[in-house]
Motif scaffolding. Structure first.
Motif, PDB file in Angstrom:
ATOM      1  N   TYR A   7     -16.252   6.339 -43.728  1.00  0.00           N
ATOM      2  CA  TYR A   7     -17.050   5.684 -44.868  1.00  0.00           C
ATOM      3  C   TYR A   7     -17.424   4.138 -44.750  1.00  0.00           C
ATOM      4  N   ASP A   8     -18.325   3.725 -44.702  1.00  0.00           N
ATOM      5  CA  ASP A   8     -18.569   2.448 -44.559  1.00  0.00           C
ATOM      6  C   ASP A   8     -19.308   1.901 -45.853  1.00  0.00           C
ATOM      7  N   THR A   9     -18.989   0.481 -46.266  1.00  0.00           N
ATOM      8  CA  THR A   9     -19.315   0.159 -47.526  1.00  0.00           C
ATOM      9  C   THR A   9     -19.885  -1.328 -47.181  1.00  0.00           C
ATOM     10  N   ALA A  10     -20.598  -1.694 -47.923  1.00  0.00           N
ATOM     11  CA  ALA A  10     -21.345  -3.137 -47.645  1.00  0.00           C
ATOM     12  C   ALA A  10     -20.607  -4.350 -48.756  1.00  0.00           C
ATOM     13  N   HIS A  11     -20.429  -3.875 -49.749  1.00  0.00           N
ATOM     14  CA  HIS A  11     -19.808  -4.652 -50.893  1.00  0.00           C
ATOM     15  C   HIS A  11     -20.636  -6.122 -51.031  1.00  0.00           C
ATOM     16  N   GLY A  12     -21.921  -5.864 -51.032  1.00  0.00           N
ATOM     17  CA  GLY A  12     -22.695  -7.095 -51.439  1.00  0.00           C
ATOM     18  C   GLY A  12     -22.925  -8.119 -50.219  1.00  0.00           C
ATOM     19  N   TYR A  13     -22.302  -8.039 -49.146  1.00  0.00           N
ATOM     20  CA  TYR A  13     -22.388  -8.925 -48.142  1.00  0.00           C
ATOM     21  C   TYR A  13     -22.296  -8.171 -46.714  1.00  0.00           C
ATOM     22  N   PRO A  14     -22.830  -8.946 -45.706  1.00  0.00           N
ATOM     23  CA  PRO A  14     -23.209  -8.135 -44.595  1.00  0.00           C
ATOM     24  C   PRO A  14     -21.912  -7.852 -43.726  1.00  0.00           C
ATOM     25  N   ILE A  15     -20.641  -8.071 -43.796  1.00  0.00           N
ATOM     26  CA  ILE A  15     -19.667  -7.704 -43.050  1.00  0.00           C
ATOM     27  C   ILE A  15     -19.152  -6.508 -43.446  1.00  0.00           C
ATOM     28  N   PRO A  16     -19.002  -5.463 -42.412  1.00  0.00           N
ATOM     29  CA  PRO A  16     -18.807  -3.939 -43.009  1.00  0.00           C
ATOM     30  C   PRO A  16     -17.251  -3.785 -43.266  1.00  0.00           C
ATOM     31  N   TRP A  17     -16.844  -3.144 -44.251  1.00  0.00           N
ATOM     32  CA  TRP A  17     -15.833  -2.137 -44.396  1.00  0.00           C
ATOM     33  C   TRP A  17     -15.737  -0.941 -44.133  1.00  0.00           C
ATOM     34  N   SER A  18     -14.546  -0.397 -43.398  1.00  0.00           N
ATOM     35  CA  SER A  18     -14.737   1.075 -43.254  1.00  0.00           C
ATOM     36  C   SER A  18     -13.267   1.874 -43.627  1.00  0.00           C
ATOM     37  N   PHE A  19     -13.501   3.195 -44.026  1.00  0.00           N
ATOM     38  CA  PHE A  19     -12.312   3.992 -44.612  1.00  0.00           C
ATOM     39  C   PHE A  19     -12.586   5.208 -43.628  1.00  0.00           C
ATOM     40  N   THR A  20     -11.578   5.748 -42.942  1.00  0.00           N
ATOM     41  CA  THR A  20     -11.695   6.843 -42.092  1.00  0.00           C
ATOM     42  C   THR A  20     -10.594   7.830 -42.606  1.00  0.00           C
ATOM     43  N   THR A  21     -11.052   9.238 -42.437  1.00  0.00           N
ATOM     44  CA  THR A  21     -10.131  10.141 -42.818  1.00  0.00           C
ATOM     45  C   THR A  21      -9.782  11.102 -41.530  1.00  0.00           C
ATOM     46  N   ALA A  22      -8.693  11.796 -41.691  1.00  0.00           N
ATOM     47  CA  ALA A  22      -8.205  12.451 -40.721  1.00  0.00           C
ATOM     48  C   ALA A  22      -8.649  13.901 -40.831  1.00  0.00           C
ATOM     49  N   GLY A  23      -8.135  14.646 -39.900  1.00  0.00           N
ATOM     50  CA  GLY A  23      -8.553  16.403 -39.777  1.00  0.00           C
ATOM     51  C   GLY A  23      -8.262  17.032 -41.016  1.00  0.00           C
ATOM     52  N   GLN A  24      -7.410  16.726 -41.769  1.00  0.00           N
ATOM     53  CA  GLN A  24      -7.125  17.557 -43.138  1.00  0.00           C
ATOM     54  C   GLN A  24      -7.933  16.786 -44.337  1.00  0.00           C
ATOM     55  N   GLY A  25      -8.772  15.434 -44.233  1.00  0.00           N
ATOM     56  CA  GLY A  25      -9.376  14.791 -45.091  1.00  0.00           C
ATOM     57  C   GLY A  25      -8.508  13.670 -45.808  1.00  0.00           C
ATOM     58  N   ARG A  26      -7.410  13.700 -45.215  1.00  0.00           N
ATOM     59  CA  ARG A  26      -6.552  12.579 -45.697  1.00  0.00           C
ATOM     60  C   ARG A  26      -6.721  11.146 -45.277  1.00  0.00           C
ATOM     61  N   PRO A  27      -6.825  10.165 -46.204  1.00  0.00           N
ATOM     62  CA  PRO A  27      -7.216   8.837 -45.764  1.00  0.00           C
ATOM     63  C   PRO A  27      -6.381   8.491 -44.759  1.00  0.00           C
ATOM     64  N   GLN A  28      -6.706   7.907 -43.528  1.00  0.00           N
ATOM     65  CA  GLN A  28      -5.919   7.547 -42.528  1.00  0.00           C
ATOM     66  C   GLN A  28      -5.792   6.011 -42.111  1.00  0.00           C
ATOM     67  N   VAL A  29      -7.115   5.219 -42.082  1.00  0.00           N
ATOM     68  CA  VAL A  29      -7.223   3.850 -41.832  1.00  0.00           C
ATOM     69  C   VAL A  29      -8.255   3.272 -42.927  1.00  0.00           C
ATOM     70  N   ALA A  30      -7.651   2.227 -43.493  1.00  0.00           N
ATOM     71  CA  ALA A  30      -8.777   1.395 -44.254  1.00  0.00           C
ATOM     72  C   ALA A  30      -8.787  -0.165 -43.572  1.00  0.00           C
ATOM     73  N   THR A  31     -10.429  -0.611 -43.380  1.00  0.00           N
ATOM     74  CA  THR A  31     -10.383  -2.066 -42.613  1.00  0.00           C
ATOM     75  C   THR A  31     -11.422  -2.754 -43.198  1.00  0.00           C
ATOM     76  N   ALA A  32     -11.087  -3.876 -43.335  1.00  0.00           N
ATOM     77  CA  ALA A  32     -12.118  -4.947 -44.180  1.00  0.00           C
ATOM     78  C   ALA A  32     -12.366  -6.028 -43.101  1.00  0.00           C
ATOM     79  N   LEU A  33     -13.522  -6.173 -42.547  1.00  0.00           N
ATOM     80  CA  LEU A  33     -13.968  -7.068 -41.837  1.00  0.00           C
ATOM     81  C   LEU A  33     -14.394  -8.488 -42.577  1.00  0.00           C
ATOM     82  N   GLY A  34     -13.850  -9.419 -42.885  1.00  0.00           N
ATOM     83  CA  GLY A  34     -13.979 -10.399 -43.905  1.00  0.00           C
ATOM     84  C   GLY A  34     -13.673 -10.227 -45.204  1.00  0.00           C
ATOM     85  N   LEU A  35     -12.363 -10.384 -45.473  1.00  0.00           N
ATOM     86  CA  LEU A  35     -11.815 -10.055 -46.669  1.00  0.00           C
ATOM     87  C   LEU A  35     -12.455 -11.007 -47.798  1.00  0.00           C
ATOM     88  N   ILE A  36     -12.135 -10.550 -49.228  1.00  0.00           N
ATOM     89  CA  ILE A  36     -12.668 -11.463 -50.083  1.00  0.00           C
ATOM     90  C   ILE A  36     -11.502 -11.022 -51.234  1.00  0.00           C
TER      91      ILE A  36
END
Length: 206
Positions: free
Chosen positions: A44-73
Motif C-alpha cells: 500500500y503506497d500513500t502520498a500524504h500530501g507530498y511527492p515522497i512515497p510511504w509504503s506498507f507491505t503485508t506478508a502471506g497471511q495479510g499480516r503487516p510486515q514492513v512500513a517505510t517512510a521516505l521523507g519523514l514528517i
C-alpha cells in the motif's frame, strides 16, 4: 508481476477508516482473524500530501510486515477505531501499535497497526519515535523503517520489531537502529535505551 493495490490518498483525511475498503483486484483478502479488508503479499503506497512515497507491505497471511517512510514528517494523523481493534486482537496487555507512529503522520489503518504489548508501545518504541521527532527538529529523516517479525503459525501478535532511520543533521548522515521483542520483559532493555540515547546524541538530534 502482480499489480499493486490502488494508491490510497490520505490528504485530506478520508471520512471513514480504510478498514472498510474491499480487497483490491489481484490480491486475495487476508484470512488472518479480523483483517479481511487488507490483502496478502500486497504493498500500500500513500502520498500524504507530498511527492515522497510511504509504503506498507503485508506478508502471506495479510499480516503487516514492513512500513517505510521516505521523507519523514512530524504531524499528528487522524485516529480511527482500528487502533482499539488491533489492541483487542492481542488480548489483555496489548495496545494497537502503529508501525509508523501517528505523531509521525502514520495512518491509523490496518496495514500500519499491530497488536503491540503496552510495555513496548509506551516504552522502547515510543522512545525511538520521540527520537525521530528530535531528529526532525534538528535536521531531516530521509528514511524511517519498521520491520515486524511474526512467530510461526497464524498468531496475531508480532514476536519482534526492528526500527531504523537515516538522519542528517548539520550535514552529517547517521543511521540509528534498534530491535526488541514484543514482550513485557526485554533482555537488556535499559542498555537498549541508553544506546539509543547515545546514538541520538552523536547524530546531533539531542
Amino acid at each position: 508481476m502482480t499489480a499493486l493495490p490502488a494508491l490510497l490518498t490520505l490528504l485530506p483525511p478520508p471520512p471513514a477508516s480504510a478498514s472498510a475498503r474491499p480487497a483490491a483486484p489481484g490480491h486475495p483478502a487476508s484470512t488472518w482473524p479480523g483483517t479481511t479488508t487488507i490483502n496478502l503479499n500486497a504493498t500500500y503506497d500513500t502520498a500524504h500530501g507530498y511527492p515522497i512515497p510511504w509504503s506498507f507491505t503485508t506478508a502471506g497471511q495479510g499480516r503487516p510486515q514492513v512500513a517505510t517512510a521516505l521523507g519523514l514528517i512530524a504531524r499528528d494523523s487522524v485516529h480511527t477505531s482500528c487502533i482499539a481493534d488491533r489492541g483487542n486482537m492481542g488480548g489483555s496487555g496489548y495496545d494497537g501499535g502503529h508501525l509508523i507512529a501517528h505523531t509521525l503522520n502514520g495512518v491509523s489503518e490496518r496495514f500500519n497497526l499491530v497488536p503491540q504489548r503496552a510495555h513496548v508501545n509506551r516504552g522502547i518504541a515510543e522512545r525511538f519515535e520521540h527520537g525521530a521527532e528530535s531528529c526532525l527538529r534538528a535536521g531531516t529523516v530521509a528514511r524511517y523503517e519498521v520491520r515486524v517479525t511474526h512467530p510461526p503459525g497464524s498468531g496475531v501478535a508480532p514476536s519482534r520489531f526492528a526500527m531504523r532511520m537515516i538522519v542528517t543533521v548539520g550535514g552529517n548522515r547517521s543511521t540509528i537502529a534498534t530491535d526488541f521483542p514484543n514482550a513485557d520483559v526485554i533482555p537488556g532493555e535499559q542498555d537498549l535505551k541508553n544506546r539509543l540515547d547515545d546514538d541520538l546524541r552523536l547524530a546531533g538530534c539531542t
